[in-house]
Structures are given as C-alpha cells and as structure tokens.
Design a protein around this motif. Structure first.
Motif, PDB file in Angstrom:
ATOM      1  N   ARG A  51       0.895  -1.120   0.052  1.00 43.64           N
ATOM      2  CA  ARG A  51       0.225   0.063   0.001  1.00 43.64           C
ATOM      3  C   ARG A  51       0.930   1.159   0.041  1.00 43.64           C
ATOM      4  NH1 ARG A  51      -5.357   0.427   3.830  1.00 43.64           N
ATOM      5  NH2 ARG A  51      -5.854  -0.745   2.103  1.00 43.64           N
ATOM      6  N   PRO A  52       1.395   1.534  -1.308  1.00 38.86           N
ATOM      7  CA  PRO A  52       2.215   2.660  -1.127  1.00 38.86           C
ATOM      8  C   PRO A  52       1.323   4.255  -1.097  1.00 38.86           C
ATOM      9  CG  PRO A  52       1.510   2.082  -3.387  1.00 38.86           C
ATOM     10  CD  PRO A  52       0.832   1.039  -2.468  1.00 38.86           C
ATOM     11  N   LEU A  53       0.303   4.122  -1.080  1.00 38.72           N
ATOM     12  CA  LEU A  53      -0.546   5.343  -0.721  1.00 38.72           C
ATOM     13  C   LEU A  53      -1.823   5.030  -0.009  1.00 38.72           C
ATOM     14  CD1 LEU A  53      -0.260   7.225  -4.123  1.00 38.72           C
ATOM     15  CD2 LEU A  53       1.066   7.665  -2.081  1.00 38.72           C
ATOM     16  N   ASP A  54      -2.619   5.879   0.693  1.00 40.02           N
ATOM     17  CA  ASP A  54      -3.677   5.342   1.434  1.00 40.02           C
ATOM     18  C   ASP A  54      -4.832   5.183   0.830  1.00 40.02           C
ATOM     19  OD1 ASP A  54      -2.258   5.966   4.078  1.00 40.02           O
ATOM     20  OD2 ASP A  54      -2.998   8.109   4.209  1.00 40.02           O
ATOM     21  N   PHE A  55      -4.793   5.465  -0.335  1.00 40.06           N
ATOM     22  CA  PHE A  55      -6.086   5.269  -1.162  1.00 40.06           C
ATOM     23  C   PHE A  55      -5.581   4.084  -2.413  1.00 40.06           C
ATOM     24  CE2 PHE A  55      -3.712   8.921  -3.062  1.00 40.06           C
ATOM     25  CZ  PHE A  55      -3.434   8.481  -4.344  1.00 40.06           C
ATOM     26  N   LEU A  56      -4.457   3.498  -2.280  1.00 40.84           N
ATOM     27  CA  LEU A  56      -3.922   2.689  -3.478  1.00 40.84           C
ATOM     28  C   LEU A  56      -3.391   1.160  -2.851  1.00 40.84           C
ATOM     29  CD1 LEU A  56      -3.174   1.990  -6.450  1.00 40.84           C
ATOM     30  CD2 LEU A  56      -1.008   3.239  -5.749  1.00 40.84           C
ATOM     31  N   ASP A  57      -3.840   0.178  -3.281  1.00 39.57           N
ATOM     32  CA  ASP A  57      -3.319  -1.351  -2.948  1.00 39.57           C
ATOM     33  C   ASP A  57      -2.857  -1.701  -4.398  1.00 39.57           C
ATOM     34  OD1 ASP A  57      -4.071  -0.911  -0.556  1.00 39.57           O
ATOM     35  OD2 ASP A  57      -5.755  -2.529  -0.516  1.00 39.57           O
ATOM     36  N   ILE A  58      -1.957  -2.419  -4.178  1.00 36.86           N
ATOM     37  CA  ILE A  58      -1.086  -3.124  -5.070  1.00 36.86           C
ATOM     38  C   ILE A  58      -0.842  -4.667  -4.937  1.00 36.86           C
ATOM     39  CG2 ILE A  58       0.762  -3.352  -6.881  1.00 36.86           C
ATOM     40  CD1 ILE A  58       1.139  -0.280  -6.912  1.00 36.86           C
ATOM     41  N   LYS A  59      -1.400  -5.646  -5.682  1.00 37.32           N
ATOM     42  CA  LYS A  59      -0.990  -6.819  -5.323  1.00 37.32           C
ATOM     43  C   LYS A  59      -0.450  -7.876  -6.813  1.00 37.32           C
ATOM     44  CE  LYS A  59      -3.824  -9.868  -2.983  1.00 37.32           C
ATOM     45  NZ  LYS A  59      -4.955 -10.673  -2.627  1.00 37.32           N
ATOM     46  N   ALA A  60       0.654  -8.261  -6.297  1.00 32.97           N
ATOM     47  CA  ALA A  60       1.425  -8.803  -7.608  1.00 32.97           C
ATOM     48  C   ALA A  60       1.760 -10.128  -7.382  1.00 32.97           C
ATOM     49  CB  ALA A  60       2.714  -7.743  -8.046  1.00 32.97           C
ATOM     50  N   GLY A  61       1.585 -10.824  -8.570  1.00 25.87           N
ATOM     51  CA  GLY A  61       1.993 -12.427  -8.187  1.00 25.87           C
ATOM     52  C   GLY A  61       0.607 -13.212  -8.980  1.00 25.87           C
ATOM     53  N   ARG A  62       0.846 -14.603  -8.295  1.00 20.66           N
ATOM     54  CA  ARG A  62      -0.157 -15.562  -8.692  1.00 20.66           C
ATOM     55  C   ARG A  62      -1.203 -15.191  -7.478  1.00 20.66           C
ATOM     56  NH1 ARG A  62       0.010 -21.480 -10.855  1.00 20.66           N
ATOM     57  NH2 ARG A  62       0.406 -20.124 -12.588  1.00 20.66           N
ATOM     58  N   GLN A  63      -2.448 -15.257  -7.943  1.00 26.16           N
ATOM     59  CA  GLN A  63      -3.664 -14.882  -7.083  1.00 26.16           C
ATOM     60  C   GLN A  63      -4.807 -15.357  -7.804  1.00 26.16           C
ATOM     61  OE1 GLN A  63      -4.495 -10.433  -7.290  1.00 26.16           O
ATOM     62  NE2 GLN A  63      -2.193 -10.469  -8.505  1.00 26.16           N
ATOM     63  N   ILE A  64      -6.072 -15.384  -6.730  1.00 24.22           N
ATOM     64  CA  ILE A  64      -7.477 -15.747  -7.354  1.00 24.22           C
ATOM     65  C   ILE A  64      -8.291 -14.698  -7.427  1.00 24.22           C
ATOM     66  CG2 ILE A  64      -9.542 -17.120  -6.590  1.00 24.22           C
ATOM     67  CD1 ILE A  64      -6.785 -18.856  -7.153  1.00 24.22           C
TER      68      ILE A  64
END
Length: 484
Positions: free
Chosen positions: A166-179
């Motif tokens: 979560r680089p910013l309060d309003f931003l989530d980033i998920k990278a990789g293998r996920q459902i």
C-alpha cells in the motif's frame, strides 16, 4: 489505699492471663487439633458432628478427569492436543474418492481418487504482506508426475504466491499469482473473465477449485466517487477446460462423444507481454445497491476457434458490461449484462470461430424458511450476427439456436446447529433440453474435521448440447478433510 492497690494488681493479673489465651468460641465453631477426633472427643467438646465429607481434613475427591492424578485404565483418556503445523503454516489435508455411475468407454470408471495437502503462509512486514498457498497431491486417475503450473497437473499446484503493498492511503497493489473474481452471477460468469477450472468443478473437488489462479498485477484505487480496480495479466491465462483426458465431451469433427481417444491440444497464446490481458472494474454504492461497470481485452478463455487444419485455438475477445446488486423485499436482487466482441470474427460470418454475443442474467435470493435459503436465476446468451452465421454454414450443417436460455435454482439448508449443510444446485436449459444437477452434504464432525458427500448429475436429450455431452461423466463422491 492499700486495698485499692491490691485490687489493681488483681485486675492486671487477670488481663495478662486473658491476653495469653484466646477466649473460647461458641459451641460448634471451635476447631480441634490437626488430627481427626473420634466420637468420644466430639461428645466431650460439645460440638455437633458435621455432615459427612465436611469434617474431613482432606478435600473431597474431584470428578473423574478433573484431578491432576493419573487416570486408571477405566477412566476416559484426555483429548489429543490440537495439531499445529510448523513455521506458522495453515491449510488442510483431505482425501476424496468418486466413481462414474454411467458407463463411459473413453474414460476410467474412477472419476476422482486423490490425497491432497494444502499449505499456506502469510508473512507481514512493515511495508508489505507476502502470501503463499500451494497444494501437494497424488491423483490416482491421471497419475501425472510432470508439474504444469498453468494446467494444474502434476503433484504440485501453486495456488497463490503474491505480495501486497500500500504505497498510498488510497492505493493497494497486489502482484503475483492470485485468485481473482468479480461479478454478481451465481456460478454464471459474464464479466468475470478470470480463469476457471471446470475439470475440478465437474469431478467433485471443493468449490474453491472452480477458480483457477491468475498471474497478474492488480491495482485498487479507493475514492469517494467510485472504487476502481485494474488487472493486468502479462501472459494469457486460459481456463482449465475439458480436454478429454479426464472427462469425455462431444467432438464435432468425429460426430460423437470422445475422450482419451481424442484429446484436445489447443493452441494457447503464451508470449509474455504480447499475448496479455487487461481487465478493469469501477464500482460504488447507489441508494443501497452496488453498481459496477466492467471492461476486458484478451482472448476467449476456452478454445472457441478452429484453424483450417482443424486445430483449436483461442480467438481474441473484448467485453464491456455492468452489474447491479442490492436488497429487495427481504432478499437480494442481482442483475448483470455483458457485450462480447469476437475479435477474429468481427462480421460473424466465420463458422469456425465463435460469434459475438450479448449475455445477461437476473437473479433473486431469499431465506424462505428457518435456515433454508433459495436462489433462482435466469441467464440468456444471444448470438450477435445470427444471419451472417447461418449463411456461412456449410451445406447440411445445422445452426444453433439464436438464444440459449438457462435457469438455475439453488437450495441450501442448515441443520444440527448449523453443523450439517445440505445444498443442491440445478442448471436447466429449456431450449437445449439439458441440465446439470450438483448436490452436496457436508457435516462438521469437530472444529477441525469435515466430512462431505455429493454428486454431479448431467442429463440431456442430445449428446451435442452443452450439458448433454457430459452425461457419461455423471459421478458420486465422498471426502474427508482435516483443517489446521
């Protein structure tokens, strides 16, 4: 004066004597010595006898199982300590077995026979969360030793391996293998263009295995106007679809049901950053309803095209749609639509590539009795360029119906303090005259142990319809799971 001095001396002597010995307690409250007194002593003391067990010097015996002493062989054994996996791992161990109840000359009679262990681990740091989930299993039906993380075959399937920041309060980033999943359909997916595993779904694995993993980057932006999600998949992730290796299907080239004798080997786009996918969703609440808009650019998730040489492949696909979900009259109303643009058949006149479509659904779910929930859903699929498709068919070939109708019904009943769950889900197409009924009964033996049994029943008037082609795959299964 002499008499007064004598009287004072006597009083002081009495006071000194009383200070050395405590005054006697009322009858019955005095205590004897540490040793147990006999009946003769009780008579002399004048104290009434206490009820049995209250006058003893030792504490009364505790019920069996509560004392700290070792129990005899006739006493119940203490419960085992709960199992905890090392290194903070979580997951489960399970075994499943199932058989076909319809004869299939092209497949094994055993539909599922596997032992599976799923292990997961979360590692949280100040700036990121790492999440890994993997399955180790032995599959008696396919018995494939080579690991293929795209198709999920082998002895290992990597379900998830990603990092969330979560680089910013309003931003989530998920990278990789996920459902990944979105949309409002109940087992009907219109704008959810993330990979599915229909092999697992049809043979009796847990429902979680219907969703196959994506190798992607997801960015979620939160604000007061609308929440927005962007998903970029640098290399196309196809469905784990029916190929004939485990489930039989209708082969139009052969004009019959086929299986292991005619395995589908489709051409799948697999170049990094060239054969990629892009999906986006914007959603917000409006008057108590969650409204969403969707977009997708990529490929058909199943091989819906065929080259002039007869090799199946995944044509290009673009989708735009929307959905609505909210409370209505004590239940939940859902609605969704999607417009499919077939990129390799823009005019709809290529009979070897699936035409563009408009798909939609309307559903309603409500508790109709105590711990009994019903959900009904109608789904329609309309071919976009139907006239062009009909005119392009070779002589003697029959055209499909312009619109396919599917009605679904789900019933879920909770019993025995919600430890027993009974569920049934039926797909039925009135125009193709086929359907699929799946039922489950799961019982929570303890907080850790779960037993399950169920079946997958396919039926249809013809063997070339969507559900009718799987009729020989009808099966029953049982399973036992230990969570930790």
């Amino acid at each position: 004066m002499k008499s007064q001095a004598t009287l004072l001396a006597v009083l002081m002597s009495l006071a000194s004597a009383h200070a050395q010995e405590p005054p006697p307690l009322p009858a019955g409250l005095g205590s004897s010595s540490a040793e147990t007194q006999d009946d003769k002593d009780e008579e002399q003391s004048g104290a009434p006898a206490l009820p049995s067990g209250l006058g003893e010097s030792q504490a009364p015996a505790l019920p069996a199982g509560l004392s700290g002493e070792e129990q005899s062989e006739t006493q119940l054994a203490e419960p085992d300590e709960p199992f905890e996996a090392p290194f903070g791992l979580t997951g489960f161990i399970e075994a499943r077995a199932g058989v076909r109840i319809v004869s299939d000359p092209y497949e094994k009679q055993l539909s599922i026979g596997e032992v599976r262990a799923q292990l997961g681990r979360d590692i949280e740091t100040r700036h990121a969360t790492f999440h890994v989930v993997g399955d180790l299993y032995y599959d008696q039906v396919e018995d494939v030793s080579d690991v293929n993380l795209e198709t999920g075959r082998g002895f290992f399937d990597l379900r998830e391996a990603n990092v969330l920041v979560r680089p910013l309060d309003f931003l989530d980033i998920k990278a990789g293998r996920q459902i990944l999943t979105w949309g409002v359909g109940d087992l009907v997916f219109i704008n959810d263009l993330f990979p599915k595993d229909y092999r697992s779904f049809f043979i009796g694995r847990d429902d979680e295995y219907l969703k196959a993993p994506s190798d992607a980057v997801r960015a979620s932006v939160f604000n007061d106007i609308a929440n927005v999600e962007f998903v970029y998949t640098p290399r196309f992730d196809a469905d784990r679809s029916i190929t004939g290796e485990r489930l039989s299907y209708y082969n139009p080239a052969l004009g019959r049901i086929a299986g292991r004798d005619a395995v589908i080997n489709a051409m799948t786009p697999d170049d990094w950053f060239s054969d990629d996918e892009f999906a986006a969703r914007a959603y917000r609440n409006i008057a108590g309803f969650e409204a969403a808009l969707y977009g997708y650019m990529g490929y058909w998730k199943t091989p819906e095209g065929q080259t002039p040489l007869g090799t199946p492949f995944h044509p290009k696909l673009s989708v735009f749609g929307g959905s609505l979900r909210g409370p209505v009259k004590g239940g939940i109303l859902t609605a969704e639509f999607g417009r499919y643009f077939s990129g390799d058949d823009k005019d709809g006149d290529n009979p070897f590539i699936r035409n563009g479509e408009t798909r939609f659904l309307v559903g309603y779910e409500k508790e109709i009795a105590n711990e009994l929930t019903a959900a009904i859903q109608y789904n329609g699929e309309v071919i976009s360029d139907y006239a062009a498709l009909k005119s392009s068919l070779p002589p003697g070939a029959s055209a499909p119906d312009r619109m396919r109708h599917v009605v679904t019904l789900r019933l879920t009943k909770l019993m025995l303090n919600q430890n027993l769950t009974l569920s049934g889900f039926n797909f039925w197409s009135p125009n193709e005259k086929d359907g699929y009924f799946r039922f489950r009964a799961s019982y929570k033996l303890t907080d850790a142990w779960l037993a399950e049994a169920g079946g997958n029943i396919f039926y249809g008037a013809d063997n070339n319809t969507f559900f009718g082609q799987f009729e020989n795959n009808t099966n029953l299964f049982v399973g036992i799971r230990r969570n930790f």
